[in-house]
Design an enzyme around this catalytic site. Sequence first.
Site, PDB file in Angstrom:
ATOM      1  N   THR A  10     -54.368  15.611 -49.808  1.00 44.58           N
ATOM      2  CA  THR A  10     -55.150  16.972 -50.326  1.00 44.58           C
ATOM      3  C   THR A  10     -54.174  18.436 -50.159  1.00 44.58           C
ATOM      4  OG1 THR A  10     -56.403  17.556 -48.553  1.00 44.58           O
ATOM      5  CG2 THR A  10     -57.926  16.429 -50.223  1.00 44.58           C
ATOM      6  N   GLY A  11     -53.309  18.025 -49.485  1.00 50.20           N
ATOM      7  CA  GLY A  11     -52.331  19.264 -48.972  1.00 50.20           C
ATOM      8  C   GLY A  11     -51.244  19.386 -50.134  1.00 50.20           C
ATOM      9  N   ASP A  13     -47.798  19.014 -49.926  1.00 49.02           N
ATOM     10  CA  ASP A  13     -47.004  17.831 -50.131  1.00 49.02           C
ATOM     11  C   ASP A  13     -47.594  16.498 -50.605  1.00 49.02           C
ATOM     12  OD1 ASP A  13     -45.496  19.637 -48.784  1.00 49.02           O
ATOM     13  OD2 ASP A  13     -44.894  18.404 -47.118  1.00 49.02           O
ATOM     14  N   LEU A  59     -57.605  11.061 -39.231  1.00 50.87           N
ATOM     15  CA  LEU A  59     -56.481  10.350 -38.183  1.00 50.87           C
ATOM     16  C   LEU A  59     -57.046  10.800 -36.637  1.00 50.87           C
ATOM     17  CD1 LEU A  59     -52.708  12.155 -39.339  1.00 50.87           C
ATOM     18  CD2 LEU A  59     -53.747   9.870 -39.349  1.00 50.87           C
ATOM     19  N   ALA A  82     -51.766  16.645 -40.801  1.00 49.51           N
ATOM     20  CA  ALA A  82     -51.208  17.342 -39.675  1.00 49.51           C
ATOM     21  C   ALA A  82     -52.212  18.600 -39.338  1.00 49.51           C
ATOM     22  CB  ALA A  82     -49.855  17.494 -39.477  1.00 49.51           C
ATOM     23  N   GLN A  83     -52.292  19.136 -38.693  1.00 43.33           N
ATOM     24  CA  GLN A  83     -52.485  20.317 -37.907  1.00 43.33           C
ATOM     25  C   GLN A  83     -51.159  21.080 -38.152  1.00 43.33           C
ATOM     26  OE1 GLN A  83     -52.779  23.828 -37.615  1.00 43.33           O
ATOM     27  NE2 GLN A  83     -52.162  23.270 -35.553  1.00 43.33           N
ATOM     28  N   SER A  84     -50.920  21.744 -39.215  1.00 44.30           N
ATOM     29  CA  SER A  84     -49.229  22.137 -39.341  1.00 44.30           C
ATOM     30  C   SER A  84     -49.221  23.445 -39.502  1.00 44.30           C
ATOM     31  CB  SER A  84     -49.029  21.670 -40.764  1.00 44.30           C
ATOM     32  OG  SER A  84     -49.857  22.069 -41.805  1.00 44.30           O
ATOM     33  N   THR A 127     -40.592  17.741 -38.336  1.00 43.98           N
ATOM     34  CA  THR A 127     -40.587  19.105 -38.863  1.00 43.98           C
ATOM     35  C   THR A 127     -39.392  19.675 -38.168  1.00 43.98           C
ATOM     36  OG1 THR A 127     -41.403  21.292 -38.103  1.00 43.98           O
ATOM     37  CG2 THR A 127     -41.978  19.445 -36.700  1.00 43.98           C
ATOM     38  N   GLU A 129     -39.307  22.516 -36.468  1.00 43.39           N
ATOM     39  CA  GLU A 129     -39.702  23.031 -35.588  1.00 43.39           C
ATOM     40  C   GLU A 129     -39.299  22.551 -34.015  1.00 43.39           C
ATOM     41  OE1 GLU A 129     -41.614  25.980 -34.904  1.00 43.39           O
ATOM     42  OE2 GLU A 129     -41.572  26.795 -36.863  1.00 43.39           O
ATOM     43  N   TYR A 151     -47.487  22.721 -31.352  1.00 49.72           N
ATOM     44  CA  TYR A 151     -47.152  21.862 -32.542  1.00 49.72           C
ATOM     45  C   TYR A 151     -46.178  21.168 -32.660  1.00 49.72           C
ATOM     46  CZ  TYR A 151     -45.935  21.193 -37.531  1.00 49.72           C
ATOM     47  OH  TYR A 151     -45.405  20.704 -38.698  1.00 49.72           O
ATOM     48  N   LYS A 155     -45.474  17.064 -32.612  1.00 58.03           N
ATOM     49  CA  LYS A 155     -44.557  16.588 -33.455  1.00 58.03           C
ATOM     50  C   LYS A 155     -43.447  15.777 -32.766  1.00 58.03           C
ATOM     51  CE  LYS A 155     -46.030  17.290 -37.774  1.00 58.03           C
ATOM     52  NZ  LYS A 155     -46.368  16.151 -38.863  1.00 58.03           N
ATOM     53  N   ARG A 186     -49.106  26.131 -51.502  1.00 63.95           N
ATOM     54  CA  ARG A 186     -49.078  26.487 -50.098  1.00 63.95           C
ATOM     55  C   ARG A 186     -50.293  27.041 -49.666  1.00 63.95           C
ATOM     56  NH1 ARG A 186     -46.958  24.491 -45.504  1.00 63.95           N
ATOM     57  NH2 ARG A 186     -45.130  25.637 -44.523  1.00 63.95           N
TER      58      ARG A 186
END
Length: 381
Positions: A10-11, A13, A59, A82-84, A127, A129, A151, A155, A186
């Site tokens: 649903t996001g 990406d 998840l 993810a909690q992104s 990511t 990050e 985060y 990851k 986004r």
Amino acid sequence: MKKALITGVTGQDGSYLSEFLLEKGYDVHGIIRRSSVDFRERIAHLEGKPHFHLHYADLGDSMSIVKVVDKVRPDEIYNLAAQSHVQVSFDSPEFTADVDATGVLRVLEAVRACHLEKTCRVYQASTSELYGKVEEVPQNENTPFHPYSPYAVAKLYGFWIVKEYREAYNMFCCSGILFNHESERRGETFVTRKITLAAARISQGLQDCLYLGNLDSLRDWGYAKDYVECMWLILQNDRPEDFVIATGVQHSVREFTQLAFRHAGIELEFKGEGLEEVGMVKTINAPLSTDSQLSTLNSQLKPGDVVVRVSPDFYRPTDVVNLWGDPTKAKAKLGWNPAKTSFEDLVKLMVEHDIAKVAAEGAAAKVRTNLAEYLEKGIVK
């Protein structure tokens, strides 16, 4: 027909990847979470298509993941869920670790539990990050990691557990180290979308000021719709490898803001430094957006008005300030083109979308107000 299973369908990406894989002739299965609030607007146009299916799982619940993997028996899994939000990870570090770290393990173990480790290929959305407090610029597949947020640390576990299962169990599983990828889909709390929506609202008189964090932060921004192709190419490769997914071009938050407002018809100039820096209206022009006829420029706006301010609330406890990806490997080995959509075109399409969105919301609000007044007083305007 190949079957793909997507977490995070649903996001941003997940919705683009679903469209891409359906066009490739896949049978696409997506995982959605049970919730009292429906977050399926990005994939609403796909529901009902013969080769698009949705399954309930989470998840955070290994049993539900195993059940879906066993039912679907996918050829490819794309773990995008993810909690992104980096800032949120400082407030919810435990939840972030459970989903972004242990969640990856649950997917890999589900594949093994269903005896699919020899036939199912797994893509993990990693990511930029991970580079955090950067060791070198630009960053590539060999740059040392230095995660700088809960985060990123979560990851990092996801990245290394994928690598471990690849080497320990000979699984075809690999990570795409995604640099910032944006679009009109986004999430509205992410900084780029926050900027384009504010530019649209301020230009139409529906918002007074945009508050941001570090305007000097440098990022490598690409178009999410282009990046899902690279995710797919990674799983079509002859052998499992990790790849940087980036454009190789870097811009500051200030540059993004300036360009977004320009497309909304507002030329900005910045004055001051640090927390005292402000973005002021320099000139007001016709919006560069092709959808400008859908909006009306705020007649109250004038040169000298402050429309961008810096707030300490949006600084991270440990801030990442210099992300810049090197996509050489993806270009050479996968034949991927990171330059399909330029930075300027990316900002333009996001602002165009949000100008139309804000104008439509404004028109709907007027209709609701008019209807309420009619029902109360019998007055039609």
